[in-house]
Design an enzyme around this catalytic site. Structure first.
Site, PDB file in Angstrom:
ATOM      1  CG  HIS A  63      -0.536   0.093   2.532  1.00  0.00           C
ATOM      2  ND1 HIS A  63      -0.378   1.290   3.185  1.00  0.00           N
ATOM      3  CD2 HIS A  63      -0.192  -0.854   3.438  1.00  0.00           C
ATOM      4  CE1 HIS A  63       0.032   1.075   4.421  1.00  0.00           C
ATOM      5  NE2 HIS A  63       0.163  -0.222   4.605  1.00  0.00           N
ATOM      6  CG  ASP A 166       2.350   0.902   7.853  1.00  0.00           C
ATOM      7  OD1 ASP A 166       2.048   0.355   6.787  1.00  0.00           O
ATOM      8  OD2 ASP A 166       1.562   0.987   8.826  1.00  0.00           O
ATOM      9  CD  GLU A 195      -3.138  -1.420   5.180  1.00  0.00           C
ATOM     10  OE1 GLU A 195      -3.113  -2.447   5.867  1.00  0.00           O
ATOM     11  OE2 GLU A 195      -2.820  -0.302   5.660  1.00  0.00           O
ATOM     12  CD  GLU A 196      -1.849   2.488   7.426  1.00  0.00           C
ATOM     13  OE1 GLU A 196      -2.538   2.101   8.379  1.00  0.00           O
ATOM     14  OE2 GLU A 196      -0.656   2.168   7.278  1.00  0.00           O
ATOM     15  CG  HIS A 304       0.408   3.398  12.370  1.00  0.00           C
ATOM     16  ND1 HIS A 304      -0.946   3.190  12.408  1.00  0.00           N
ATOM     17  CD2 HIS A 304       0.825   2.835  11.208  1.00  0.00           C
ATOM     18  CE1 HIS A 304      -1.326   2.524  11.322  1.00  0.00           C
ATOM     19  NE2 HIS A 304      -0.261   2.284  10.583  1.00  0.00           N
TER      20      HIS A 304
HETATM   21 CO    CO Z   1      -0.282   1.014   8.879  1.00  0.00          CO
HETATM   22 ZN    ZN Z   2       0.797  -1.088   6.356  1.00  0.00          ZN
END
Ligand code: CO
Ligand code: ZN
Length: 334
Positions: A63, A166, A195-196, A304
């Site tokens: 992603h 990420d 995605e998040e 995150h």
């Molecule tokens: Co994430």
């Molecule tokens: Zn991810």
């Protein structure tokens, strides 16, 4: 060795969920010379295709989006009030430098009346962009604009720390694999959106592609920092082969396929069970009549946060494992 400039530029691109076009453009530049076809779908997923001769299709997915802070209101003194796009921890969001797509900078703080920063909640958070009135703020930022953390690319020996690892580190791994791979199958490298906020892009892309096998690449948590929650995954111990997360239970035939590919090529890998958090793996699995879907993760600390940390040996293992998997003649099947 890895292409550090490529990784850095993919990490630096602005791209919270729903606003991935810049990231898509950067990645397109890297994959286009190696692809038979590159296109964006209606959601914004970027798809690069390398055609094969077997009649089988493998989808790789990572992603592009990162978490962010969306402006919900601007007060009369020019402070921005924000909500989360994806899994933003408000405590980690206090006293940060942030930036908007148009380059506007800001710093974050919180309402100090009731309690300390460790109890800060999202409604108490605000962004100071140096404006003194609402009108002045509105010259730079509109309701609905999204800020992301400003972060540095920090090299810690063979490890790196940066925001948006990420999942940009996995985007870079897919680009790297796409450049190097040899496969008799058609390979669809899909750089997914949103995605998040609930795995929204990957399923649509998989529906259209209808792959025989999907391999998602994402980061995963680790259990190797002081007094953290128990988990077997360690930084520097190899790419992971996912067993389960909250979106998916990977079919054993897919895990076996990935584990064999790793073992046959002496690639370091570790099994992964992630207690909480989902991945595109699960969204793809539930598309159409069901699609065989697995996941290779890059172990990452402090996910995150603006200092997500990974080991480049794991990154390189992930690249090698993708190359080894797509090179296999026989794909998993029921
Ligand atoms: Co994430
Ligand atoms: Zn991810």
């Amino acid at each position: 060795m890895f292409d550090k400039d490529m990784l850095k530029s993919i990490l630096a691109a602005y791209g919270p969920s729903g606003r991935e076009q810049t990231v898509s453009d950067v990645i397109r530049g890297y994959v286009e010379p190696f692809a038979d076809e590159v296109y964006n779908d209606a959601l914004g997923n970027l798809i690069a295709v390398k055609k094969g001769t077997s009649g089988k299709k493998i989808m790789l997915s990572a992603h592009m989006d990162q978490i962010g802070l969306i402006v919900v209101d601007i007060d009369e003194n020019g402070f921005l009030r924000v909500s989360n796009v994806g899994g933003v921890n408000p405590v980690i969001s206090v006293a940060r430098e942030v930036r908007f797509e148009n380059g506007t900078r800001g710093v974050t703080y919180f309402e100090t009346e009731k309690h300390g920063a460790k109890d800060a909640t999202m409604p108490e958070l605000f962004v100071d962009i140096g404006a003194t009135t609402r009108a002045e703020a509105e010259e730079k930022v509109q309701i609905g604009d999204v800020a992301v953390y400003v972060t540095n690319f920090v090299e810690l020996g063979n490890r790196i720390s940066c925001g948006a690892l990420d999942d940009r580190i996995a985007c870079a791994a897919v680009v790297e694999a796409f450049r190097q791979m040899k496969s008799e199958h058609s390979v669809y490298a899909v750089f997914t959106v949103q995605e998040e906020v609930g795995l929204r892009g990957a399923g649509a892309a998989a529906y259209a592609i209808e792959p025989d096998l999907n391999i998602s690449l994402d980061v995963t948590l680790t259990g190797d920092t002081p007094k953290c929650s128990r988990m077997s995954v360690k930084l520097g111990a190899g790419a992971t082969v996912k067993v389960m997360d909250s979106s998916v239970i990977v079919p054993p035939i897919v895990r076996d396929f990935l584990e064999k590919a790793a073992d046959e090529n002496n690639i370091r890998w570790q099994p992964e069970v992630l207690r909480a958090g989902g991945t595109d793996t699960g969204a793809v699995q539930r598309t159409r009549g069901g699609i065989l879907s697995g996941c290779i993760s890059i172990p990452t600390r402090y996910v995150h946060s603006p200092v997500e940390t990974a080991d480049m040996a794991d990154y390189e293992a992930a690249v090698q494992l993708v190359c080894a998997a797509v090179a296999k003649k026989e794909l998993p099947h029921r």
